[in-house]
Design an enzyme around this catalytic site. Structure first.
Site, mmCIF file in Angstrom:
data_model
loop_
_atom_site.group_PDB
_atom_site.id
_atom_site.type_symbol
_atom_site.label_atom_id
_atom_site.label_comp_id
_atom_site.label_asym_id
_atom_site.label_seq_id
_atom_site.Cartn_x
_atom_site.Cartn_y
_atom_site.Cartn_z
ATOM 1 N N ARG A 1 0.836 -1.208 0.000
ATOM 2 C CA ARG A 1 0.000 0.000 0.000
ATOM 3 C C ARG A 1 0.874 1.262 0.000
ATOM 4 O O ARG A 1 0.581 2.230 -0.691
ATOM 5 C CB ARG A 1 -0.927 -0.008 1.213
ATOM 6 C CG ARG A 1 -2.052 -1.038 1.099
ATOM 7 C CD ARG A 1 -2.850 -1.122 2.377
ATOM 8 N NE ARG A 1 -2.016 -1.515 3.497
ATOM 9 C CZ ARG A 1 -2.298 -1.275 4.762
ATOM 10 N NH1 ARG A 1 -3.393 -0.621 5.084
ATOM 11 N NH2 ARG A 1 -1.488 -1.667 5.721
ATOM 12 N N ASN B 1 -6.273 -2.611 2.482
ATOM 13 C CA ASN B 1 -6.341 -4.067 2.472
ATOM 14 C C ASN B 1 -7.782 -4.512 2.304
ATOM 15 O O ASN B 1 -8.694 -3.921 2.887
ATOM 16 C CB ASN B 1 -5.777 -4.626 3.781
ATOM 17 C CG ASN B 1 -4.259 -4.561 3.802
ATOM 18 O OD1 ASN B 1 -3.627 -4.491 2.735
ATOM 19 N ND2 ASN B 1 -3.674 -4.570 4.973
#
Lengths: 891, 360
Positions: A821, A839
């Site tokens: 990320r 997520n």
């Protein structure tokens, strides 16, 4: 002008002008300065507790000074920007460096005597350091220290050369040579192999230096092993553990207590240095640890445990802070933290003034060149005291870029600086050329980059820099699919499928599409089959024939009958391997045939054909249309009367770096370029006169430095028809790259010698997409259009295609807890893509991306690689509606 | 009298014996070539495995590389050759696949958990094409699987190094041949190491046939192909293991009286707008070897091969730039004749192409 205000260059210049007014009669004016940012791959990745390093990014600063007698001197320094370790944020420090280079031109150094030369370097550096210091609010650490080092060393080198002395002499030489103390043993050596490694170092190094693991028990055991091995050989070596801030305060306290106990009971070495056990901000605790060690070992005169601050000790200011808390009995001097050799010298003097028993260590950063080794050797010779040094000749870098190379004296322990003036070494520009990422000259270069009246194209490349050659071709197709409103799923950097709302799918592998049949690829892979079909269709080809391996005599006889010049190539070769062109006689023909036998195509058939000495064009043909015709041209530079050939090549490479097709095909100082220069009686150091063109390639090949010129609009229709006919001659081939040799692309086919020498069924389209000169063509766009039309996919009409894209992305595979990320956020922010990443269920990563279509598509295509530790298996991208947001966030 | 001295009962026996000596694609190419000639198509053999079909001097209408036709795209071919990409593609198309999992090096530590739901034996294959690893490796238990997976990733450290682990029950496997919108033939075998044997079409279950048709129709750029099914257990429907572009036709041909080669050629001829004629096993053709230089050497070579294959040869015309003759014989013999010329003798020049044009 804005940049001037950023770092106060105006103030720097004004200050320097005031200083100039008192110029002495023996002075040297700085006439020219340039700086390079280069990225050098390491041979082996280097791991520390902070992470893994595979390349090293450094700056090179070069200043030209003209002495009063007219002699030109060149000084060079290497800057070592290491982000938080030296306070160098990459973009800012580069801008600071370029502005400093601009400000340096016109300044003067006083060369009356060595001390005045040093003083004048201090004076020149003073406003530069002040300008750097003003950035302290923006940067947590002291700004630009690694950059300042490069600037100062360049000035010292120049001043020393002007004085005819070494830098060590200029700084007040204390000794002739410097001993290297240790070669650090990495944590990758487990306990059971550590003893062997220490034993291997037994004779050569006087100190055992270990990298700390951050685990108290393990680090104590490593020291215990060091003691056991060294004492078994009757050596009382100093043991030195570089803890790299790896312990908490509690752990460090426990560690020192147990270590001291071990030292008392003679389980541990008698003399130990522990380097930076706790995080850098804990100055006070470091001093407390030193106090603890001294207390525990009080009364045991033969036992000595010293704490050495590293990250906590940048300069004199830190030394004062440490002194306030009682101080440590060892210092770690790293010029990239101090911001130069002079501040490093000041730090050592101050520490020894505080406590003459202070142990002094001089170190550097990883991944530097011989220039830095020489520089530190000069500094080492000048320090008032030197106990430890770990700087060695660079053995882990892909290329050594200075001459002479640094080396050990005969004892293989001492570094002995050269006697020649300056730092004793000079930069070899042609060796660093391929690694240069950014360059800046003051004054700005004036070399002409246009060719035959054509100005070079400049492309936006920041979002494309992460792609390899194949990845870029594939990304361009995915971009075209996305702007047509299609969804995509990518599996690797070369494989993806595009599909519409109705589920109709078009697969793409690199530039392999639905359009070409499998037999077509097999036919074009065989040059003789291709020639046969082209000839049958009346398409012009160079005369020639194939021969079996070993039929050398038959080939020689045939070649003689055909007439020179000739070409020899493997019948089923690729990538130019084994191809020899312009063969002028039988000897060369025999050699060319022989070298195929030593290539990967040994044992296979080969072709002998007529060499057409015409311009080579790569034409992209799609069905009945020629999309692009790119001419391969010799790479060249044009002199400006000031810059040497190597500088001109670097400038040329800067242009190539702004071209997505050529950014991975830089001009190198390889055999071909060197030979091309030699044929013109030139070298890399030669300075061509203004306006003189210097050829850099023997063949007009992009990979060797050739240029690309798009000329399809100027082509004569008969030549375009011949290219189309060539593709039509291959059954099942609709999209292809045609290599056409043409004397005059504006003249009719029948009026000249011309021939198609090769057809590629899956050509890389970037040369057509991004020509260096000429109008850009949309090869990828046309190809995707034809693919979706062929398979009936529903797409947006050209008028409805958006400039902005919004997509939802699902990434599957190993993508959680691997920095994925953060990687995506960094990439999005760098290219102004907004949205979010988070997520998702089933170990997926989900994202919403919005922004300019090229930027969004670039993130999507690159997402299949992701962060270093991630292993994505697929990236599914769905068209979405943009959700209002102005930034990118991690959820 | 020994076996070798027995005179041939039919004219194509020597050719058939030689075909059996060929392997893989070359063998398939010979049979496919013979089928094309038997249907009245003129042909050009370009390489050992490449056949062009057409009429007279227009040979660009139909092409085969092995058994892949020009209707199968290189993109599809590339994707289907890689078991991992193929699985991801077929999965995205919603086809019923056998249970499996794709692994990267980072998954090795979690291997036991990841394959927990899979039943041994498992098939372990890596990306990059089935030709190098046609059947993969079979792991019969967890320890074998660990050895194979760890071994692979210790050798292959690339960013895109991946493995696919799929269930590979020892039960029956079926391979169904779909040509256009028809199931043409099928064959089966008992386990991974066994040989395929052809089965009667009437024995194929309806579900399997319709799933095979759907699979080929779903894969873009695939006009005909083979679909391999596994039976996870007795009471479950079979699952697709893979879809093959241009599968080997030999196993289908062995068990089915119908010529699958002719079916394939006829289908593609129709797609390409080529008219075919009634099937004939013996034909007369003009053979041309364009670009020939060593006419004497070629004359000797062609005569030798023709004699071995019991082909009658006449009207030989040998010029420095062209070699031609008339041949008559069985289509399989003629196909072998072209393949034999492509191999040639060491002393002769390479033959670029062999054109066979029907006479009359």
């Amino acid at each position: 002008m804005k940049a001037f205000q950023t770092f106060g260059r105006a103030q720097v210049r004004s200050y320097l002008h005031r200083a100039q007014r008192s110029r002495r009669k023996e002075s040297m004016a700085i006439t020219r300065a340039f700086c390079l940012s280069y990225s050098m791959p390491l041979k082996r990745a280097f791991s520390t507790s902070r992470g893994q390093t595979t390349t090293s990014n450094n700056y090179l600063v070069v200043v030209h000074g003209r002495a009063a007698d007219g002699t030109l001197h060149v000084g060079c320094g290497e800057g070592q920007p290491r982000k938080t370790l030296t306070g160098d944020a990459p973009r800012d420090s580069w801008r600071f460096l370029t502005e400093t280079c601009d400000a340096l031109v016109g300044q003067a150094l006083d060369l009356d005597d060595p001390s005045k030369a040093v003083d004048s370097v201090r004076q020149v550096m003073k406003p530069i350091r002040a300008a750097a210091q003003r950035q302290v609010k923006e940067h947590r650490t002291r700004p630009f220290r690694g950059t300042l080092l490069g600037i100062e060393v360049a000035l010292l080198d120049l001043a020393a050369r002007g004085c005819g002395r070494t830098v060590a002499q200029l700084l007040g030489q204390q000794r002739d040579t410097v001993p290297v103390s240790a070669s650090t043993i990495q944590t990758r050596y487990p306990i059971d192999r550590l003893g062997t490694k220490i034993a291997q170092q037994m004779e050569r190094w006087p100190v055992t230096r270990l990298k700390g693991s951050g685990e108290v028990d393990l680090d104590l055991e490593r020291l215990r092993v060091a003691h056991r091995v060294n004492s078994s050989q009757g050596r009382d070596k100093l043991a030195w553990l570089d803890a790299n801030e790896g312990m908490t305060n509690e752990q460090a306290h426990d560690f020192i207590e147990r270590l001291a106990r071990g030292m008392k009971s003679e389980e541990m070495p008698a003399r130990v240095v522990i380097e930076q056990p706790v995080p850098r901000r804990h100055h006070r605790f470091l001093c407390e640890l030193q106090g603890l060690a001294d207390t525990l070992l009080a009364g045991t005169s033969a036992r000595d445990l010293r704490i050495m601050p590293d990250e906590s000790l940048w300069d004199e200011k830190d030394l004062q802070t440490l002194s306030r808390y009682g101080g440590c009995r060892a210092i770690n001097i790293k010029p990239p933290k101090c911001g130069g050799l002079l501040p490093a010298l000041d730090l050592a003097r101050a520490a020894l003034a505080d406590n003459p028993d202070t142990l002094v260590y001089l170190g550097g950063m990883l991944g530097t060149s011989d220039l830095t080794t020489w520089t530190l050797a000069n500094l080492g010779c000048s320090l008032p005291r030197l106990d430890l040094m770990t700087t060695m000749p660079p053995g882990n870098v892909a290329k050594r870029i200075a001459t002479p190379l640094s080396s050990y004296a005969e004892d293989l322990v001492h570094l002995q600086p050269q006697e020649e003036p300056g730092i004793g070494s000079r930069l070899v520009l042609q060796d660093v050329m391929p690694y240069v990422r950014q360059a800046h000259w003051a004054p700005a270069p004036t070399a002409d980059q246009s060719r035959k009246g054509r100005t070079p194209n400049s492309y936006r490349v920041d979002h494309l820099s992460a792609f390899g050659k194949i990845g870029l071709d594939s990304h361009l197709l995915e971009l075209e699919a996305l702007v047509r409103g299609l969804h995509t799923t990518r599996f690797t950097d070369r494989d993806f499928v595009a599909y519409d709302d109705g589920g109709r799918v078009a697969p793409f592998q690199w530039t392999k599409t639905l359009l070409n049949g499998r037999p077509a690829a097999a036919i074009t892979g065989d040059k003789q089959s291709t020639k046969y079909l082209l000839e049958n269709s009346g398409v012009p080809i160079p005369s020639g024939h194939s021969f079996k391996s070993g039929q050398n005599q038959e080939a020689l006889d045939y070649g003689r009958r055909l007439g020179f010049p000739l070409v020899v190539k493997p019948r089923e070769g690729t990538a130019g391997i084994g191809v020899v062109t312009d063969i002028a006689d039988e000897g060369q023909l025999n050699w060319a045939i022989g070298q195929i036998a030593s290539s990967k195509y040994a044992g296979g058939e080969f072709i002998v054909e007529k060499h057409l000495d015409e311009s080579a064009y790569r034409m992209f043909v799609l069905d009945d249309r020629v999309l692009s015709a790119v001419r391969y041209e010799h790479g060249s530079v044009i002199g400006d009367g000031i810059s040497c050939v190597a500088e001109l090549i670097i400038q040329r490479n800067q242009l190539r770096r702004r071209n997505p097709h050529l950014m991975g095909r830089l001009i190198r100082s390889g055999e071909s370029t060197t030979e091309a220069l030699r044929k013109q009686d030139l070298g890399y150091d030669s300075v061509p006169a203004e306006g003189v063109e210097v050829l850099l390639t023997l063949n007009p090949n992009f990979a060797q430095g050739g240029d690309s010129v798009e000329l399809v609009e100027e082509f004569h229709p008969t030549l375009l028809d011949a290219a189309v006919a060539g593709v039509a001659a291959i059954p099942g081939l609709r999209f292809a790259g045609v290599d056409f040799l043409v004397a005059d692309h504006t003249a009719p086919l029948e009026a000249q010698a011309a021939g198609i020498c090769e057809i590629n069924a899956h050509p890389a389209q970037t040369s057509g997409e991004f020509p260096l000169y000429g109008k850009r063509t949309g090869v990828s766009s046309a190809l995707v259009d034809r693919c979706v039309e062929h398979h009936g996919l529903q797409v947006l009409s050209p008028g409805d295609r958006p400039q902005q894209l919004a997509v939802d992305v699902v990434v599957r595979g190993l993508v959680q807890d691997v920095g994925y990320r953060k990687w995506m956020a960094r990439r999005c922010k760098a290219t102004n893509v907004v949205g979010w990443v988070g997520n998702g269920p089933d170990n997926e990563v989900h994202a919403h991306l919005a922004g300019a279509a090229p930027s969004v598509a670039a993130v999507v295509s690159a997402a299949i690689a992701g962060s270093r530790q991630a292993r994505p298996l697929s990236v599914s991208t769905h068209q979405a509606t943009a959700r209002t947001t102005q930034r990118f966030e991690i959820r | 009298m020994t076996q070798e001295n027995v005179p041939p009962k039919t004219v194509d026996r020597p050719a058939r014996r030689k075909v059996a000596d060929l392997s893989g694609q070359a063998r398939e190419s010979v049979d496919l070539h013979a089928a094309a000639m038997s249907l009245g198509l003129d042909t050009t053999r370009l390489q050992r495995n490449v056949i062009l079909c057409g009429k007279q001097d227009d040979m660009g209408l139909l092409a085969f590389k092995g058994t892949s036709s020009l209707t199968s795209s290189i993109a599809t071919d590339a994707l289907l050759q890689d078991p991992i990409l193929a699985r991801q593609l077929l999965e995205s198309l919603g086809l019923p696949l056998c249970q499996g999992v794709v692994l990267t090096a980072a998954h090795v530590k979690k291997l036991s958990t990841l394959v927990d739901s899979l039943r041994f034996p498992l098939l372990v294959e890596h990306g990059g094409g089935t030709s190098r690893q046609p059947e993969g490796l079979v792991a019969n238990d967890a320890s074998e699987l660990h050895v194979q997976v760890e071994g692979y990733f210790s050798r292959s450290k690339g960013r895109y190094s991946r493995l696919i682990v799929t269930e590979a029950p020892l039960s029956e496997r079926n391979l169904v041949l779909v040509v256009g919108d028809r199931v043409v033939a099928w064959c089966s075998k008992e386990g991974a190491g066994e040989r395929w044997s052809g089965r009667r079409l009437a024995e194929l279950k309806e579900w399997t046939a319709s799933t095979a048709l759907a699979a080929v129709a779903a894969v873009p750029g695939l006009a005909y192909g083979g679909v391999e099914f596994l039976y996870p257990s007795g009471d479950e429907d079979p699952r697709i293991r893979r879809v093959l572009n241009g599968p080997r036709l030999q196993p289908f041909a062995q068990g089915n009286n119908a010529s699958v080669y002719r079916e394939v050629v006829a289908f593609h001829a129709e797609l390409s707008g080529l008219a075919i004629s009634a099937e004939r096993n013996d034909v007369a053709v003009q053979a041309r070897l364009p670009g020939a230089r060593d006419s004497a050497g070629l004359d000797a070579l062609t005569r030798r091969i023709a004699e071995q294959l019991q082909i009658s040869m006449s009207s030989v015309e040998a010029t420095p730039e062209r070699f031609s003759c008339q041949l008559s014989g069985n289509v399989l013999s003629l196909s072998m004749f072209t393949a034999g010329l492509m191999g040639g003798g060491e002393a002769t020049e390479p033959v670029v192409a062999v054109e066979l044009l029907h006479l009359g």
